[in-house]
Each structure stands twice: as C-alpha cells, then as structure tokens.
Design an enzyme around this catalytic site. Structure first.
Site, short mmCIF file in Angstrom:
data_model
loop_
_atom_site.label_atom_id
_atom_site.label_comp_id
_atom_site.label_asym_id
_atom_site.label_seq_id
_atom_site.Cartn_x
_atom_site.Cartn_y
_atom_site.Cartn_z
N ASP A 38 9.85 -5.93 6.57
CA ASP A 38 8.79 -5.04 7.01
C ASP A 38 7.54 -5.35 6.21
O ASP A 38 7.43 -6.40 5.57
CB ASP A 38 9.22 -3.57 6.94
CG ASP A 38 9.46 -3.07 5.52
OD1 ASP A 38 9.14 -3.79 4.55
OD2 ASP A 38 9.97 -1.95 5.37
N ARG B 201 10.19 9.13 8.31
CA ARG B 201 9.18 8.69 7.34
C ARG B 201 7.82 8.60 8.03
O ARG B 201 7.58 7.72 8.86
CB ARG B 201 9.55 7.33 6.74
CG ARG B 201 8.48 6.82 5.78
CD ARG B 201 8.96 5.72 4.85
NE ARG B 201 9.26 4.46 5.53
CZ ARG B 201 9.50 3.31 4.89
NH1 ARG B 201 9.48 3.29 3.56
NH2 ARG B 201 9.78 2.22 5.57
#
Length: 539
Positions: A443, A162
C-alpha cells in the site's frame, strides 16, 4: 435537498450516492466540520512548527507536561467492547465489494476495512466503499460475478474501519466553501449510517485511527466521538478506536494518546512501514539518520525493537490491546520453493510478535490466516496477553532515535525503491491503492519509504556499496529505465499515469525537503476519475 452550505462536486454512478450521501448524513458532516475544523487546522499548523524545530536541531522526547499521566499507575482504559476481546488475527484491505466479502469470510477475528493507505480515494471508491460496508452490516451484500457467488458467512469477522488521516481533505464535498476533513467524512458516513445497526447486532462502531503525531490529535478524535454519540442519541463509550503508532512523534505520546481516548480506546497498533517512513521524514535534517536498503530496516533494528517493546508495555499497563504489524506476503503460485520461503517469513514474524507479547497481528491475504492463527493459538492460550506486563522494559528517548542500522545501499535496493514508488504512484492515480509487488501486497506506506529514501540518499550524497554516487542523474536514469516496465508490474495503468509518476519522483529527489505525503501531492490527479479533467502538473 442538500443540507444548507454543503456542496457535492462529483457524482458516483448507481445507487450508492443517494443511499450514503443523504441530507441527514450531510447535515451531520456539516455539524462536525463547523465544530472541529478550526481545531484540526491548528493541530496541522502545530505539526509544521514541530518539524521546523526538529530541522533546527531540537530532539524528540517524552512530553514533560504529561509526566503525571505516565507516572500515575491507577488509570486504565475501557474494557474490550463486544467482539474485540480476542483479536489474534486481523485481515486488512480496501472496501471494494469482493474484498469486503472475502475478508469478512476469511476466518480472521476482525477485518480492518481501509479507506486509507490501501485505498485510492476516488469519489467512487469512497462512496461505494461506504455502501459496501452498509450492505455487509445488514447482510445484503451477497452478489455474483464472473459466474461465482459471493455470500457472507454466518459468522463473519468483526468490522473495524480506518478513515483517512487528519492531514487530508475531502475536496469533493465542501461546507461553507471549504473542503471537509477526509477523516471526518469517512468517519461520519460510517458512524451515522451504521452505529445503531451495529450495536443492535451485538457489535459497535469500531475504528483504526492513522497518522497521528500528538496526543492533542487524539483528544480531537475523542471530542468528535463524544459529539457524535450525543448527536445520534447513543450512550457514550459505544465507539472504540485503535490508534496506529506509525509516526515517530507519536511513539513519544503513546500513554497520553491512550489517556485521551481512554473511554473509547481499544489499544495501539505497530504501523511498522509508515513508522519507518516517518522516522526518515521527521529526521530529514539529520545526516546520521540515513538508512541502508529498505530490506535491511527490519523489526530487529534498534529503533524498531524499542518502539515495539514500549508499545506492548504501555498497552498492557493500561489494559488494552497491543496489536502487531502487517505481514504483506501473499501466496506464490507455481513456485513451491519461493512460496515456502515466503510463508516461513510469515511464521517467523508472527512468532516474534506473539512471544514479545502482542495480542494480535495483521495479514493481507485470506490464505495467510491459518498460518498466523495457528501460531497465535499455540502461544496465546487466552483471548489476549494483557497479563504480560513487560515490566522489564526500559525505553529511553535515545532508544527510539537509535540510527545504528547495519546494511548497505545497493544498486538493487535503489532500483527496488524506484520500481515501488513508480508502480504504486501510477496505480494510485489510476484508482487502485493496493497492488501486489514482488509477491507482497503493498500500500502507500511502501511507496512512501521508497520515495523518502531516494530523496535522503540524494540529499546526503550517499554512495552505493560499489562506490557509485547516488545523484539526481543516476535516479533519473533508473526512472527512465524502469518506467517502461511499470505497466507489466501494475496492470491497468496508462502511459500518462506512468509519466506523471515518473515526473513526480524526479521532482521529489530534487526538493530541499520531501513532501509530507505523496497521497496529498497526487490527489488532484484523481479528478479525471471523478469526471473532471487532468490538472496541470505543479511539480
């Protein structure tokens, strides 16, 4: 010799920089920058214009100009690439060397190696992360640490990367005196060094694409893929990309996004936490969109349920994977009852996903793999559920915008948001983008929800269930109360970093509109970790 017009403004100790930032790789980055940067900037300006229209009262809807794409039943996306036929459990995490080995050995079908939300983008993290993936692909990543041996298993998980989103720059590398796109920097280095190697071992260069808001942003990615495959002399279509539907505008463009990427598409993913963040942020001018405590905004509330059902239907209509979301729970040591309750939440979430028709799910810790895998093995007998067409689903624009969320705003909920935003922001500017908070692996998405909820509650004069008003003074007092405890919650952070996080959050709740991304705001503070000096606060 560095490619003409390219400058590197930071150094990473060790061999990684010379192995990864080669002249030929930098020339590729420069070619991508010179070809696509103007389009990226146009698309980012389009985002701002779209937000201004929403602020003025416009309503999101499915684009009228692409109705023919949605109505045409014949087109489908490319078949699954090698290793992506069965994705029932995917583990995610940052790209430090230990994490890479443990994730690839976890037993999950794939590992989403993250340069984005679970990563603090110091230059060392970015370059060393690329080096770790480079070594893993070539099976030369084995190492010893603390008397323990880390060795790649014979059949590791399939690797998916990603990159960062279109909105971010990579300021440590400039081309023609302009910072390059962080998306293209991350993509280019991984693709250039590893695409041929991956194909040679029966896999391919696979990506997760974050934070898109419009199908034209998917078109830009597809153009980048076509250019890149030609650049290194490889057949078109070896790249596969799964798009995270994690912004509210993108939910209205799912089919168009698949259409733009159809030669390279591997499906869509429910990026649930960022989606909640985007729902609040995009509707910042709408008092009816004020949400209760974060814990009450579950996958069962109206707008979230509609988004999930539409995503599954859309993906299966076009024969690609509809990936579920993250279970952030991590094992709780020393408290069997609490651990069982946490694992029961994982089971319930994964059962909901597989019975809804998802083709796979995300986990954040290797020890959760068996729980998720057992549930998908029991309820998904084939490699995927493309045959579950969900033709019963009817999702209108109003369903995706449904703000009827039951719940209260509580003192505990506000404190939880202050704690999460402070701890994560302080950790992020210390170089750590993935931290355990209250037995969850968090996150940037969690901190973003916390930040915009605090802003929203102040903006619209919300009150606690006790009747106490949520004011800037109340938030300030909580920040001052909680800040001294942050170093216990997020080990490794320094007093100065806690102070910066506290000042940042105080400034955010005072703004007319919340900042687009805290990662953009806090990026300058990473300069000290790259050998620079602390910047002056511009809060």
């Amino acid at each position: 010799m560095v490619s003409q017009g390219v400058k590197i403004h930071a150094e990473v100790p060790g061999a990684a920089q010379s192995i990864i930032l080669t002249d030929s790789a930098l020339a590729f980055i420069a070619a991508l920058h010179r070809t696509f940067e103007s389009t990226r900037q146009t698309l980012l300006r389009n985002r701002l214009a779209a937000q201004y229209r929403l602020d003025a009262g416009a309503q999101l809807d499915f684009p009228s100009e692409t109705k023919n794409i949605r109505d045409e039943p014949a087109w489908i996306c490319a078949p699954p690439a090698p290793g992506l036929e069965d994705r029932r459990v995917e583990i995610t995490g940052p790209t430090d060397r230990k994490m890479v080995v443990n994730a690839l050995n976890s037993g999950a079908k794939t590992f989403m190696a993250d340069f984005e939300d679970s990563n603090s983008p110091t230059f060392a993290n970015m370059v060393n992360g690329q080096h770790n993936l480079y070594d893993a692909i070539r099976r030369q990543i084995d190492f010893e640490q603390g008397g323990k041996s880390y060795k790649l298993s014979p059949n590791p998980a399939v690797l998916i990367v990603r990159p960062r989103g279109w909105h971010l720059d990579e300021p440590r590398v400039t081309v023609d005196n302009r910072p390059v796109s962080a998306s293209l920097f991350d993509f280019a280095l991984y693709f250039f060094h590893n695409a041929k190697e991956l194909v040679g071992i029966g896999s391919g260069p696979y990506f997760y694409l974050p934070k898109m808001e419009h199908y034209l942003e998917a078109r830009l990615w597809n153009d980048v893929f076509l250019f890149s495959q030609s650049y290194i002399g490889m057949t078109h279509g070896i790249i596969r990309a799964t798009v995270l539907i994690e912004t509210l505008p993108a939910a209205f463009h799912m089919e168009e996004i698949l259409f733009e990427l159809r030669q390279h598409s591997a499906g869509l993913n429910c990026g649930r936490w960022d989606y909640i963040f985007s729902f609040i942020k995009k509707r910042r001018a709408d008092p009816s969109a004020v949400m209760p405590d974060r814990k009450d905004v579950t996958m069962q509330v109206g707008f979230m349920d509609a988004y999930v059902r539409l995503l599954i239907q859309t993906c299966h209509k076009r024969k690609v994977a509809a990936m579920g979301g993250m279970s952030a729970q991590i094992p709780i040591k020393g408290d069997e009852k609490a651990n069982q309750e946490a694992m029961d939440k994982v089971k319930a979430d994964k059962l909901r996903e597989v019975t809804a028709g998802h083709d796979g799910t995300w986990i954040a810790h290797p020890l959760i793999n068996k729980i998720a895998m057992d549930i998908f093995n029991e309820h998904m007998l084939g490699p995927n559920q493309y045959h579950v067409r969900r033709e019963d689903v009817r999702v209108a624009a109003a369903d995706l915008l449904d703000t009827n969320v039951k719940g209260k705003i509580t003192d505990v909920g506000v404190k939880s948001n202050v704690s999460a935003a402070l701890a994560y922001s302080a950790a992020w500017i210390s170089g750590n983008g993935c931290i355990p908070l209250n037995h969850l692996m968090e996150d940037a998405a969690t901190a973003e929800i916390a930040r915009v909820q605090l802003w929203q509650w102040v903006k619209y004069n919300s009150v606690l269930d006790s009747g106490h008003p949520i004011t800037v003074g109340y938030i300030d007092s909580l920040i001052e109360e909680i800040a001294p405890e942050i170093k216990k919650i997020a080990p490794g952070v320094k007093d100065e970093q806690v102070r910066i996080a506290a000042d940042y959050l105080k400034a955010q709740v005072r703004k007319d509109w919340p900042s687009e991304f805290l990662t953009s705001d806090l990026m300058p503070y990473l300069e000290s970790l790259d050998g620079g000096k602390w910047v002056k606060s511009a809060l």
